[in-house]
Motif scaffolding. Sequence first.
Motif, PDB file in Angstrom:
ATOM      1  N   MET A 122      41.780  72.668  62.917  1.00 31.36           N
ATOM      2  CA  MET A 122      41.232  73.778  63.679  1.00 31.36           C
ATOM      3  C   MET A 122      40.022  74.347  62.951  1.00 31.36           C
ATOM      4  N   LEU A 123      38.950  74.620  63.693  1.00 25.72           N
ATOM      5  CA  LEU A 123      37.742  75.233  63.155  1.00 25.72           C
ATOM      6  C   LEU A 123      37.652  76.672  63.623  1.00 25.72           C
ATOM      7  N   GLY A 124      37.126  77.544  62.785  1.00 27.16           N
ATOM      8  CA  GLY A 124      36.992  78.930  63.199  1.00 27.16           C
ATOM      9  C   GLY A 124      36.128  79.734  62.250  1.00 27.16           C
ATOM     10  N   TYR A 125      36.016  81.023  62.561  1.00 27.14           N
ATOM     11  CA  TYR A 125      35.261  81.969  61.744  1.00 27.14           C
ATOM     12  C   TYR A 125      36.101  83.218  61.516  1.00 27.14           C
ATOM     13  N   VAL A 126      35.942  83.808  60.337  1.00 34.20           N
ATOM     14  CA  VAL A 126      36.480  85.140  60.091  1.00 34.20           C
ATOM     15  C   VAL A 126      35.348  85.997  59.551  1.00 34.20           C
ATOM     16  N   LYS A 127      35.490  87.307  59.733  1.00 33.98           N
ATOM     17  CA  LYS A 127      34.456  88.220  59.244  1.00 33.98           C
ATOM     18  C   LYS A 127      35.097  89.310  58.400  1.00 33.98           C
ATOM     19  N   ASN A 128      34.564  89.508  57.202  1.00 34.90           N
ATOM     20  CA  ASN A 128      34.988  90.616  56.353  1.00 34.90           C
ATOM     21  C   ASN A 128      33.847  90.953  55.406  1.00 34.90           C
ATOM     22  N   ASN A 129      33.759  92.221  55.027  1.00 27.78           N
ATOM     23  CA  ASN A 129      32.690  92.680  54.130  1.00 27.78           C
ATOM     24  C   ASN A 129      31.308  92.264  54.624  1.00 27.78           C
ATOM     25  N   ASN A 130      31.131  92.272  55.947  1.00 26.92           N
ATOM     26  CA  ASN A 130      29.863  91.904  56.572  1.00 26.92           C
ATOM     27  C   ASN A 130      29.454  90.460  56.309  1.00 26.92           C
ATOM     28  N   ILE A 131      30.427  89.636  55.921  1.00 28.34           N
ATOM     29  CA  ILE A 131      30.193  88.207  55.709  1.00 28.34           C
ATOM     30  C   ILE A 131      31.033  87.423  56.716  1.00 28.34           C
ATOM     31  N   GLN A 132      30.422  86.496  57.402  1.00 35.17           N
ATOM     32  CA  GLN A 132      31.150  85.611  58.306  1.00 35.17           C
ATOM     33  C   GLN A 132      31.373  84.284  57.605  1.00 35.17           C
ATOM     34  N   LEU A 133      32.639  83.870  57.496  1.00 29.38           N
ATOM     35  CA  LEU A 133      32.990  82.619  56.831  1.00 29.38           C
ATOM     36  C   LEU A 133      33.465  81.594  57.851  1.00 29.38           C
ATOM     37  N   ASN A 134      32.919  80.400  57.747  1.00 28.01           N
ATOM     38  CA  ASN A 134      33.370  79.289  58.568  1.00 28.01           C
ATOM     39  C   ASN A 134      34.490  78.557  57.832  1.00 28.01           C
ATOM     40  N   TYR A 135      35.559  78.217  58.532  1.00 32.04           N
ATOM     41  CA  TYR A 135      36.685  77.550  57.889  1.00 32.04           C
ATOM     42  C   TYR A 135      37.255  76.470  58.796  1.00 32.04           C
ATOM     43  N   GLN A 136      38.076  75.613  58.184  1.00 35.43           N
ATOM     44  CA  GLN A 136      38.778  74.575  58.931  1.00 35.43           C
ATOM     45  C   GLN A 136      40.166  74.413  58.346  1.00 35.43           C
ATOM     46  N   THR A 137      41.143  74.187  59.200  1.00 42.02           N
ATOM     47  CA  THR A 137      42.525  74.006  58.734  1.00 42.02           C
ATOM     48  C   THR A 137      43.046  72.627  59.112  1.00 42.02           C
ATOM     49  N   PHE A 138      44.007  72.165  58.314  1.00 37.65           N
ATOM     50  CA  PHE A 138      44.694  70.897  58.547  1.00 37.65           C
ATOM     51  C   PHE A 138      46.190  71.149  58.382  1.00 37.65           C
TER      52      PHE A 138
END
Length: 298
Positions: free
Chosen positions: A1-17
């Motif tokens: 799964m691919l997605g984004y989270v946002k915290n501290n005004n930073i958006q992080l792209n991530y992927q899970t397996f």
Amino acid sequence: MLGYVKNNNIQLNYQTFGHHKDETIVLIAGLGSQMIHWNVAFCLQLAEQGFHVIRFDHRDVGLSTHLDHLAAPSFSDLVDAMTFGKNITIPYTLDDMVEDTIGLLDALGINQAHIIGRSMGGMIAQLLASQYPQRVSSLTSIMSSTGNPNLPAAKADVMQLLTQATPNPQADFDQYLSDKIKLAKRIASPAYPFDQEAMTALFVEEYHRGYNPNGFKRHLTAIAATGDLRARITNITVPTLVIHGTDDVLIPIECGEDTAKTIASARFLAIEGMGHDIPSALYPHIIAAFGQNLIKHV
């Protein structure tokens, strides 16, 4: 799964397996590296062991937020600051990148995870285990360091390759790739075949995902600004594994030994013929070492 989270005004792209209900492993990448340096095959092999695996792009690389409004000191300015005490603007430190990782866990509703970091990511992982022990099931630091200023430095030619100005890929993409491959080959594991085709494909994918040379400079500044970690990581008590190659010319094996010596509970694994990369032939060995680390401390 691919997605984004946002915290501290930073958006992080991530992927899970793997399955989200399994125990989580978070893979933290190295200096200026996108999450794709954690090979999909490696992530899948971890997931097959019954883990929920997360890889992510750091701030300033890949598809995560690029902090282009912040200054990116040159390497010469960084050397002057470290050598002569000159002031430079520090965009952020590794502590901020620790908070990025914790923010990712918070956003995904994960209370505790096994933290695995490579190179700069190993330093971030060490700080995270020190500052947030309740969030860490185990720690693995690969080809990393404590930042101890008395440790051996990278080979001079390697440091030159790492910090020299790179060709503008928009002007000369072939030369850009050639320079990237030259460094990758120099720091690669001498006991294992260098897969130039795979590395070229990786660098092409990185470029198209999110080329950001100033992010590399800000990462380098973050390492320098954070400094010596030893006084901060002596409190780590979670199960800890330190892995280092005997032929690492970028971060010499003494740096891994120092990490294991500083963390009282750590187990040290030296891998013969391994450099500053993780050849696919070593995946089973390294994944088995993760498992032994967990079993030993159950």
